[in-house]
Design a protein around this motif. Structure first.
Motif, PDB file in Angstrom:
ATOM      1  N   ALA A  55       2.544 105.182  67.495  1.00  0.00           N
ATOM      2  CA  ALA A  55       4.173 104.597  67.182  1.00  0.00           C
ATOM      3  C   ALA A  55       4.604 105.635  69.361  1.00  0.00           C
ATOM      4  N   LEU A  93       9.413 107.335  66.879  1.00  0.00           N
ATOM      5  CA  LEU A  93       9.853 105.505  66.716  1.00  0.00           C
ATOM      6  C   LEU A  93       9.181 105.423  66.378  1.00  0.00           C
ATOM      7  N   LEU A  94       9.171 104.561  65.350  1.00  0.00           N
ATOM      8  CA  LEU A  94       8.109 103.847  64.478  1.00  0.00           C
ATOM      9  C   LEU A  94       8.440 102.483  63.806  1.00  0.00           C
ATOM     10  N   GLY A  95       8.395 101.575  64.428  1.00  0.00           N
ATOM     11  CA  GLY A  95       8.992 100.294  64.411  1.00  0.00           C
ATOM     12  C   GLY A  95      10.614 100.606  64.981  1.00  0.00           C
ATOM     13  N   ASP A  96      11.696 100.158  63.525  1.00  0.00           N
ATOM     14  CA  ASP A  96      12.913 100.614  64.032  1.00  0.00           C
ATOM     15  C   ASP A  96      13.008 102.112  63.019  1.00  0.00           C
ATOM     16  N   ASP A  97      12.942 102.568  63.047  1.00  0.00           N
ATOM     17  CA  ASP A  97      12.842 103.807  62.016  1.00  0.00           C
ATOM     18  C   ASP A  97      12.563 105.370  63.264  1.00  0.00           C
ATOM     19  N   VAL A  98      13.869 105.945  63.119  1.00  0.00           N
ATOM     20  CA  VAL A  98      13.839 106.893  64.053  1.00  0.00           C
ATOM     21  C   VAL A  98      13.740 108.668  63.517  1.00  0.00           C
ATOM     22  N   MET A  99      12.656 109.219  64.137  1.00  0.00           N
ATOM     23  CA  MET A  99      12.647 110.235  63.387  1.00  0.00           C
ATOM     24  C   MET A  99      12.726 111.563  64.093  1.00  0.00           C
ATOM     25  N   CYS A 101      10.748 115.112  64.758  1.00  0.00           N
ATOM     26  CA  CYS A 101      10.118 116.560  64.046  1.00  0.00           C
ATOM     27  C   CYS A 101       9.401 117.209  64.625  1.00  0.00           C
ATOM     28  N   THR A 120       7.693 115.404  60.166  1.00  0.00           N
ATOM     29  CA  THR A 120       8.863 114.975  60.664  1.00  0.00           C
ATOM     30  C   THR A 120       9.608 116.037  59.301  1.00  0.00           C
ATOM     31  N   SER A 122      14.202 118.002  59.460  1.00  0.00           N
ATOM     32  CA  SER A 122      15.515 117.086  59.015  1.00  0.00           C
ATOM     33  C   SER A 122      15.877 118.340  60.026  1.00  0.00           C
TER      34      SER A 122
END
Length: 132
Positions: A55, A93-99, A101, A120, A122
């Motif tokens: 990532a 950024l993990l592929g199209d996922d934005v987290m 953390c 991760t 929130s």
């Protein structure tokens, strides 16, 4: 409590100065900088929620103790060196996922970062629950 105009101005001045000092000023500029760093970083293997993934991770805020939290670690070559423990709020950024953390890593100097771990979180988890 009744506040005079002078007291209100003093509160505003201290609050604004503190937010600038901790880096909370110019939010749009900091967001653009995070995007710029994300574009520039190659994906790397990181530890995310206990699993190894490839990532891109971008720190958006870091926390250091005033006195520093230094300890000895062994680097990849087997040499013992001094590192500082750092905690950060990061975007991963993990592929199209934005987290969003929380992260922790060891910093050796200003450009070597070892033992990075990401969890991760929130926006709600970032709230200071003890402030009402």
């Amino acid at each position: 409590m009744k506040l005079t105009a002078e007291t209100v101005q003093a509160i505003e001045k201290v609050t604004e100065s503190a937010l600038v000092k901790i880096g909370a000023a110019d939010i749009p500029g900091k967001v653009k900088l995070a995007v710029k760093f994300a574009w520039a970083q190659p994906p790397r293997e990181i530890l995310l929620n206990g699993e190894r993934v490839t990532a891109v991770a971008v720190d958006i805020a870091t926390v250091f103790t005033p006195e520093g939290c230094f300890h000895q670690i062994m680097d990849a070559a087997g040499a013992v060196t001094t590192a500082e423990s750092v905690r950060a709020l990061s975007v991963v950024l993990l592929g199209d996922d934005v987290m969003l953390c929380k992260s922790a890593y060891d910093a050796v100097g200003t450009d070597v970062f070892l033992n990075a771990r990401y969890w991760t979180t929130s926006l709600d988890a970032l709230t200071e629950h003890y402030i009402s």
